[in-house]
Design a protein around this motif. Structure first.
Motif, PDB file in Angstrom:
ATOM      1  N   LEU A  91      -7.138  -6.226  -4.134  1.00 23.35           N
ATOM      2  CA  LEU A  91      -7.628  -5.390  -2.811  1.00 23.35           C
ATOM      3  C   LEU A  91      -7.548  -6.484  -1.683  1.00 23.35           C
ATOM      4  O   LEU A  91      -7.145  -6.076  -0.563  1.00 23.35           O
ATOM      5  CB  LEU A  91      -9.398  -5.224  -3.079  1.00 23.35           C
ATOM      6  CG  LEU A  91      -9.582  -4.339  -4.238  1.00 23.35           C
ATOM      7  CD1 LEU A  91     -11.203  -4.332  -4.349  1.00 23.35           C
ATOM      8  CD2 LEU A  91      -9.112  -2.898  -4.032  1.00 23.35           C
ATOM      9  N   ARG A  92      -7.750  -7.841  -1.876  1.00 23.25           N
ATOM     10  CA  ARG A  92      -7.632  -8.781  -0.831  1.00 23.25           C
ATOM     11  C   ARG A  92      -6.890  -9.798  -1.626  1.00 23.25           C
ATOM     12  O   ARG A  92      -6.946 -10.213  -2.637  1.00 23.25           O
ATOM     13  CB  ARG A  92      -9.005  -9.008  -0.083  1.00 23.25           C
ATOM     14  CG  ARG A  92      -9.836  -7.987   0.253  1.00 23.25           C
ATOM     15  CD  ARG A  92      -9.300  -7.597   1.530  1.00 23.25           C
ATOM     16  NE  ARG A  92     -10.102  -6.453   1.938  1.00 23.25           N
ATOM     17  CZ  ARG A  92      -9.879  -6.043   3.349  1.00 23.25           C
ATOM     18  NH1 ARG A  92      -9.276  -6.631   4.417  1.00 23.25           N
ATOM     19  NH2 ARG A  92     -10.511  -4.687   3.404  1.00 23.25           N
TER      20      ARG A  92
ATOM     21  N   TYR B 208      -1.008   4.978   5.346  1.00 21.97           N
ATOM     22  CA  TYR B 208      -0.795   4.588   3.827  1.00 21.97           C
ATOM     23  C   TYR B 208      -1.991   3.563   3.621  1.00 21.97           C
ATOM     24  O   TYR B 208      -2.169   2.797   3.038  1.00 21.97           O
ATOM     25  CB  TYR B 208       0.193   4.314   3.321  1.00 21.97           C
ATOM     26  CG  TYR B 208       1.509   5.256   3.618  1.00 21.97           C
ATOM     27  CD1 TYR B 208       1.415   6.372   2.861  1.00 21.97           C
ATOM     28  CD2 TYR B 208       2.348   5.188   4.482  1.00 21.97           C
ATOM     29  CE1 TYR B 208       2.334   7.352   2.966  1.00 21.97           C
ATOM     30  CE2 TYR B 208       3.256   6.137   4.648  1.00 21.97           C
ATOM     31  CZ  TYR B 208       3.253   7.116   3.700  1.00 21.97           C
ATOM     32  OH  TYR B 208       4.168   8.146   4.085  1.00 21.97           O
ATOM     33  N   GLY B 209      -3.149   3.679   4.397  1.00 23.64           N
ATOM     34  CA  GLY B 209      -4.251   2.949   4.149  1.00 23.64           C
ATOM     35  C   GLY B 209      -4.226   1.634   5.392  1.00 23.64           C
ATOM     36  O   GLY B 209      -5.150   1.969   6.284  1.00 23.64           O
ATOM     37  N   SER B 210      -3.137   1.010   5.549  1.00 24.84           N
ATOM     38  CA  SER B 210      -3.277   0.149   6.761  1.00 24.84           C
ATOM     39  C   SER B 210      -1.935  -0.271   7.037  1.00 24.84           C
ATOM     40  O   SER B 210      -0.898  -0.505   6.089  1.00 24.84           O
ATOM     41  CB  SER B 210      -4.354  -1.207   6.516  1.00 24.84           C
ATOM     42  OG  SER B 210      -3.656  -2.014   5.893  1.00 24.84           O
ATOM     43  N   ASP B 211      -1.506  -0.516   8.087  1.00 19.95           N
ATOM     44  CA  ASP B 211      -0.376  -1.250   8.508  1.00 19.95           C
ATOM     45  C   ASP B 211      -0.341  -2.735   9.210  1.00 19.95           C
ATOM     46  O   ASP B 211      -1.580  -3.206   9.693  1.00 19.95           O
ATOM     47  CB  ASP B 211       0.487  -0.578   9.793  1.00 19.95           C
ATOM     48  CG  ASP B 211       0.623   1.030   9.291  1.00 19.95           C
ATOM     49  OD1 ASP B 211       0.735   1.039   7.906  1.00 19.95           O
ATOM     50  OD2 ASP B 211       1.019   1.674  10.125  1.00 19.95           O
TER      51      ASP B 211
ATOM     52  N   MET C 173       0.703  -1.348  -0.114  1.00 21.13           N
ATOM     53  CA  MET C 173       0.041  -0.070  -0.002  1.00 21.13           C
ATOM     54  C   MET C 173       0.715   1.210   0.059  1.00 21.13           C
ATOM     55  O   MET C 173       0.281   2.383   0.044  1.00 21.13           O
ATOM     56  CB  MET C 173      -0.880  -0.005   1.116  1.00 21.13           C
ATOM     57  CG  MET C 173      -1.871  -1.244   0.955  1.00 21.13           C
ATOM     58  SD  MET C 173      -3.287  -1.147   1.997  1.00 21.13           S
ATOM     59  CE  MET C 173      -4.320   0.200   1.415  1.00 21.13           C
ATOM     60  N   LEU C 174       2.170   1.207  -0.414  1.00 22.94           N
ATOM     61  CA  LEU C 174       2.968   2.252  -0.456  1.00 22.94           C
ATOM     62  C   LEU C 174       2.740   2.903  -1.436  1.00 22.94           C
ATOM     63  O   LEU C 174       2.277   2.399  -2.762  1.00 22.94           O
ATOM     64  CB  LEU C 174       4.348   1.711  -0.482  1.00 22.94           C
ATOM     65  CG  LEU C 174       5.210   1.391   0.750  1.00 22.94           C
ATOM     66  CD1 LEU C 174       6.510   0.785   0.474  1.00 22.94           C
ATOM     67  CD2 LEU C 174       5.455   2.562   1.710  1.00 22.94           C
ATOM     68  N   TRP C 175       2.589   4.276  -1.408  1.00 16.68           N
ATOM     69  CA  TRP C 175       2.411   5.235  -2.825  1.00 16.68           C
ATOM     70  C   TRP C 175       3.375   4.798  -3.765  1.00 16.68           C
ATOM     71  O   TRP C 175       4.529   4.776  -3.467  1.00 16.68           O
ATOM     72  CB  TRP C 175       2.334   6.726  -2.266  1.00 16.68           C
ATOM     73  CG  TRP C 175       1.275   7.039  -1.741  1.00 16.68           C
ATOM     74  CD1 TRP C 175       0.178   6.259  -1.319  1.00 16.68           C
ATOM     75  CD2 TRP C 175       0.737   8.162  -1.303  1.00 16.68           C
ATOM     76  NE1 TRP C 175      -0.790   6.700  -0.509  1.00 16.68           N
ATOM     77  CE2 TRP C 175      -0.390   8.207  -0.482  1.00 16.68           C
ATOM     78  CE3 TRP C 175       1.336   9.460  -1.254  1.00 16.68           C
ATOM     79  CZ2 TRP C 175      -1.099   9.210  -0.012  1.00 16.68           C
ATOM     80  CZ3 TRP C 175       0.788  10.585  -0.642  1.00 16.68           C
ATOM     81  CH2 TRP C 175      -0.551  10.560  -0.260  1.00 16.68           C
ATOM     82  N   GLY C 176       3.056   4.888  -5.174  1.00 13.66           N
ATOM     83  CA  GLY C 176       4.072   4.641  -6.145  1.00 13.66           C
ATOM     84  C   GLY C 176       3.648   3.583  -7.166  1.00 13.66           C
ATOM     85  O   GLY C 176       2.345   3.459  -7.005  1.00 13.66           O
ATOM     86  N   PRO C 177       4.396   3.347  -7.992  1.00 10.51           N
ATOM     87  CA  PRO C 177       3.745   2.637  -9.286  1.00 10.51           C
ATOM     88  C   PRO C 177       3.171   1.335  -8.947  1.00 10.51           C
ATOM     89  O   PRO C 177       2.411   0.714  -9.463  1.00 10.51           O
ATOM     90  CB  PRO C 177       5.084   2.645 -10.198  1.00 10.51           C
ATOM     91  CG  PRO C 177       6.049   3.422  -9.816  1.00 10.51           C
ATOM     92  CD  PRO C 177       5.885   3.619  -8.301  1.00 10.51           C
ATOM     93  N   GLN C 178       3.848   0.868  -7.693  1.00 12.48           N
ATOM     94  CA  GLN C 178       3.553  -0.466  -7.360  1.00 12.48           C
ATOM     95  C   GLN C 178       2.678  -0.586  -6.375  1.00 12.48           C
ATOM     96  O   GLN C 178       2.266  -1.762  -5.506  1.00 12.48           O
ATOM     97  CB  GLN C 178       4.708  -1.289  -6.822  1.00 12.48           C
ATOM     98  CG  GLN C 178       5.455  -1.778  -7.859  1.00 12.48           C
ATOM     99  CD  GLN C 178       6.848  -1.131  -8.054  1.00 12.48           C
ATOM    100  OE1 GLN C 178       6.983  -0.006  -7.496  1.00 12.48           O
ATOM    101  NE2 GLN C 178       7.670  -1.321  -9.478  1.00 12.48           N
TER     102      GLN C 178
ATOM    103  N   THR D 298       5.258  -4.035   9.834  1.00  8.54           N
ATOM    104  CA  THR D 298       5.559  -3.359   8.684  1.00  8.54           C
ATOM    105  C   THR D 298       4.424  -2.139   8.273  1.00  8.54           C
ATOM    106  O   THR D 298       3.360  -2.358   8.660  1.00  8.54           O
ATOM    107  CB  THR D 298       6.009  -4.089   7.451  1.00  8.54           C
ATOM    108  OG1 THR D 298       6.351  -3.323   6.332  1.00  8.54           O
ATOM    109  CG2 THR D 298       4.685  -5.038   6.964  1.00  8.54           C
ATOM    110  N   THR D 299       4.842  -1.256   7.709  1.00  8.09           N
ATOM    111  CA  THR D 299       3.801  -0.160   7.354  1.00  8.09           C
ATOM    112  C   THR D 299       3.295  -0.367   5.888  1.00  8.09           C
ATOM    113  O   THR D 299       3.777  -1.296   5.313  1.00  8.09           O
ATOM    114  CB  THR D 299       4.718   1.278   7.281  1.00  8.09           C
ATOM    115  OG1 THR D 299       5.343   1.194   6.330  1.00  8.09           O
ATOM    116  CG2 THR D 299       4.895   1.679   8.610  1.00  8.09           C
ATOM    117  N   ALA D 300       2.390   0.206   5.562  1.00 14.10           N
ATOM    118  CA  ALA D 300       1.521   0.310   4.098  1.00 14.10           C
ATOM    119  C   ALA D 300       1.436  -0.994   3.745  1.00 14.10           C
ATOM    120  O   ALA D 300       2.039  -1.454   2.428  1.00 14.10           O
ATOM    121  CB  ALA D 300       2.205   1.182   3.325  1.00 14.10           C
TER     122      ALA D 300
END
Lengths: 467, 345
Positions: free
Chosen positions: B99-100, B316-319, B70-75, B335-337
């Protein structure tokens, strides 16, 4: 526009001026026939307000499930449980709104509060993050809707002559439905332009709704001149001549104010039910509402019967709404011409045929189209037409309360029906449930035809002939 | 006010509100573009090969976690793989967006959003060990839960279904079970026979969600009816579910099959955050509250027989967070995102 302007009642007329008195003045300038054809400006104004408001509301409706689940991560099951409570509350608010609007002829003010409240709920959605706070915002939105419906319909009816009630409501409902169809399309483009742009969508929705409020505030007739069409006196004249105090003409402002506040009381509002015409209408609307299966069940059954691809499912309401949009005006005019109650009952007969077709074990695309057209036609023949019919049974001073009563009767009956139908569906299965609804509807249509005999209803044309 | 003046006021209102609308949409769209730029403060993400096949060694040192990035970026939203020993380290990104997600024994289930013409559409995609699509199925609503049986044969998912457009708040859930060997899909657990307190039960308002598999024939799930939730044990072949206990949502069975992690509604919690995470021991039916005191709205995943991982809202949405399964300790950020993890290995 200039024709409509010519009918605007001079602002010097005091509040509560009886509609019948003013009728003669503009009619002297314009021939009655042209009068009947001209569109009251108020109807166009309120149609525009409803169009904008429906665009705004349906934009949000289109993305709300996704917003709650995907963006807020809420588990939305809890909302369903609250639906019943909201429905009950909204019904109560509708009666209150209708009554408040009649007191002092504040239709515009009450409607503006209702539209404004719903508009403010759109940005408020961005501030609410939990199930409870979202629930409060949605409840406030519905309160706004409940408040405004009856005063708005009262303004439409007060702006129209007795012989054009059906057409006026038809035009309004067509504009309203056009907004409902446009909303999801605009939502799609906003969401495409802005990824995860729920905030942008809610703000656009808010701006559109506020434009609607501005149109209402600027152009809708205010207190004391809600009536801007000639011949409107017939609206009351057509009602029973039993001599209800509320329908007595009032002369000048101070005296009339006192009299009005005496008669426009909550008791007078419920006293409307003593008027045989309105009582029967409310009763019949209630009866027919009890046999009207909610749309979602109907669509679900169509989808199952026809093994339709899932992706098409959202198009079913669009087909119904499209038909409603196209037929609302012609059916409204037909109601004015051939009798509103007849058209109202005919709409239910159409629905009865649609139910019957769903019970036939044949399934093809043509059947689907016929059922959807009948369903849309049912709305076109009943939604505005019922209000038009109720309007001529209620004196101008209590118009809003009277319409609220009829709407409430119908709305609560439909809600009860959807509960009953849901229970029947799970107990006996969909076909048996629909078969019972079909029988119930047939009985109710017959009762409706007997209880409110068709011949006793003078058509608007015959009433209008006395002009 | 004259009509001319009214029109001027209306014109100004439309210009003002139109300006706000256009401005906000442009702002949101630029913000969207920003999200496509790689975020600097998170772990590095690089495209690479992601596999759902374990080494078979069963050694914790070679385990990996695969989850939705969920990190911002192309991925963003792509499935990424990290070493279980360094969960906040570099992420290897596949090109599969979900999404899931969940995976077991080389079978993956990915619930995707499809850009629709007039509205969002969703589908469930069954993936093989190399993340290639095996089959896909259209979904009736917004995806929420996904699970695969320990053998990799059975797959289950839950979606939220919203009712007609006039009553936007009427929701229900639908849980489906798929056999990936025969490709038979049981569309809805609502077609199962419900046995409550030893008797057959019928209810118009029955909803199911959060399936977790014991083996290819048996599962646990949540059933809701009349405002209450129940833990049920289901039998895929007999097509029955039997209620076991009240107030259990989103169960998750431990690898050794002895305990269920679940979220429970607790009366002292606020209406906005009503759940706490618990573990139920199936041997003596005793419940243990965990050391996480925030409301958990997730179907937790067992990292091993003693640790749970679950998602909580983050920047960034969820950790992803972990907590010991025995009621001790306090939560640690894994971990984050990140969302929807599966343990591979």
């Amino acid at each position: 526009m200039y024709l409509a302007d010519a009918y605007t009642v001079p602002t010097s007329a005091g509040p509560g001026t009886d509609p019948g008195q003013q009728a003669a003045a503009p009619a002297a300038r314009v021939t009655p026939r042209a009068v009947a054809r001209a569109l009251p400006r108020t109807v166009l104004v309120l149609g525009t307000v409803s169009l904008l408001t429906d665009v705004s509301a349906e934009m949000v409706t289109a993305v709300l499930p996704l917003y709650l689940v995907a963006e807020l991560g809420l588990s939305p099951l809890g909302f369903g449980l609250l639906d019943g409570i909201y429905n009950g509350f909204s019904t109560l608010v509708r009666l209150v709104g209708g009554h408040l609007a009649d007191r002092g002829g504040r239709h515009k003010a009450v409607a503006a509060v209702g539209y404004g409240l719903s508009a403010l709920c759109k940005p408020a959605l961005l501030l609410a993050h939990g199930v409870a706070s979202i629930g409060v915002v949605l409840a406030a939105d519905r309160t706004g809707k409940g408040l405004r419906t009856a005063p708005r319909d009262a303004m439409i009816s007060l702006a129209s002559s007795a012989e054009t009630q059906g057409r006026s409501f038809g035009i309004h409902r067509a504009m309203d439905t056009a907004g409902a169809l446009l909303g999801p399309i605009i939502a799609f483009f906003v969401m495409r332009a802005a990824v995860d742009g729920f905030d942008a969508l809610f703000m656009v929705s808010f701006c559109i709704a506020m434009t609607g409020v501005a149109v209402l505030l600027l152009f809708a007739p205010g207190r004391g001149h809600t009536t801007d069409a000639p011949g409107r006196g017939h609206a009351t004249a057509g009602a029973d001549a039993a001599g209800n105090a509320a329908s007595a003409p009032v002369e000048d402002a101070p005296a009339s104010r006192a009299r009005e506040e005496a008669t426009v009381s909550a008791r007078a509002a419920f006293g409307l039910l003593r008027r045989p015409d309105l009582r029967w209408l409310a009763l019949c609307a209630l009866l027919l509402g009890l046999a009207t299966v909610s749309d979602s069940f109907l669509y679900l059954m169509l989808q199952r019967d026809l093994a339709m691809p899932r992706e098409w499912f959202p198009l079913l309401p669009v087909a119904t709404a499209g038909t409603f949009l196209l037929l609302a005006v012609p059916f409204g005019q037909a109601a004015d011409r051939f009798g509103r109650w007849r058209v109202f009952l005919a709409g239910h007969v159409g629905l009865l045929v649609a139910y019957g077709l769903l019970l036939v074990p044949v399934s093809d695309a043509a059947l689907l189209a016929v059922v959807l057209v009948l369903h849309g036609a049912f709305y076109a023949a009943t939604d505005g037409v019922l209000m038009a019919d109720a309007a001529v049974s209620v004196p101008a001073q209590l118009r809003s309360s009277g319409l609220a009563l009829v709407q409430t009767a119908q709305g609560s009956a439909r809600f009860a029906c959807s509960l009953l139908f849901g229970a029947a569906w799970s107990a006996w299965g969909d076909r048996a449930a629909l078969a019972s609804a079909t029988v119930a509807l047939a009985v109710c249509v017959t009762l409706g035809a007997v209880a409110r005999p068709l011949r006793a209803l003078g058509t608007a044309a015959s009433r209008g002939a006395t002009t | 006010m004259t009509d001319r003046a009214r029109l001027v006021v209306l014109f100004l209102t439309v210009v003002l509100l139109g300006g706000v609308s256009v401005g906000w949409v442009r702002y949101a769209s630029e913000r969207g573009a920003l999200r496509d730029r790689q975020q600097q403060d998170g772990p590095p993400v690089a495209a690479g090969r992601v596999t759902l096949a374990g080494t078979g060694a069963g050694s914790p040192r070679q385990q990996r976690l695969v989850f939705r990035n969920m990190l911002w970026g192309p991925q963003r939203d792509e499935l990424v793989s990290v070493a279980a020993s360094a969960p906040s380290g570099p992420r290897t990104a596949s090109d599969v967006r979900c999404l899931r997600f969940y995976a077991a024994a080389g079978t993956g289930i990915c619930l995707q959003r499809l850009p629709g013409t007039l509205e969002e559409r969703y589908r469930a995609v069954v993936l093989d060990a190399d993340l290639r699509e095996q089959r896909h199925f259209p979904l009736d609503g917004i995806p929420t839960r996904a699970r695969v049986s320990p053998s990799g044969r059975m797959v289950a998912w839950t979606v939220f279904v919203s009712g007609d457009s006039y009553a936007g708040t009427q929701f229900s859930t639908r849980a489906s079970i798929l056999d990936t060997r025969t490709w038979t899909l049981q569309q809805s657990l609502e077609d199962y026979q419900v046995i409550m307190d030893g008797k057959a039960y019928r209810g118009a308002d029955v909803n199911f969600w959060g399936v977790t598999f014991a083996d290819d024939d048996h599962f646990y799930a949540t059933l809701a009816t009349r405002g209450k939730t129940y833990l049920v044990r289901g039998d895929v072949r007999a097509r029955t579910v039997t209620t076991l206990r009240e107030n259990v949502e989103c169960p998750s069975l431990s690898p050794d099959g002895t305990r269920l992690a679940f979220k429970k509604r607790v009366p002292e919690a606020s209406a906005d955050a009503p759940w706490r995470e618990y573990v139920l021991d199936l041997r003596d039916m005793r419940e243990t509250p965990l050391g996480e005191h925030r409301s958990v709205d997730d179907q937790a995943v067992w990292l091993d027989n003693s640790t749970l991982v679950y998602a909580l809202a983050g920047d960034y949405g969820s950790d992803l967070w972990t907590i010991p399964a025995d009621g001790t300790g306090s939560p640690t950020r894994l971990t984050t995102a990140a969302l929807a993890p599966a343990v591979i290995g």
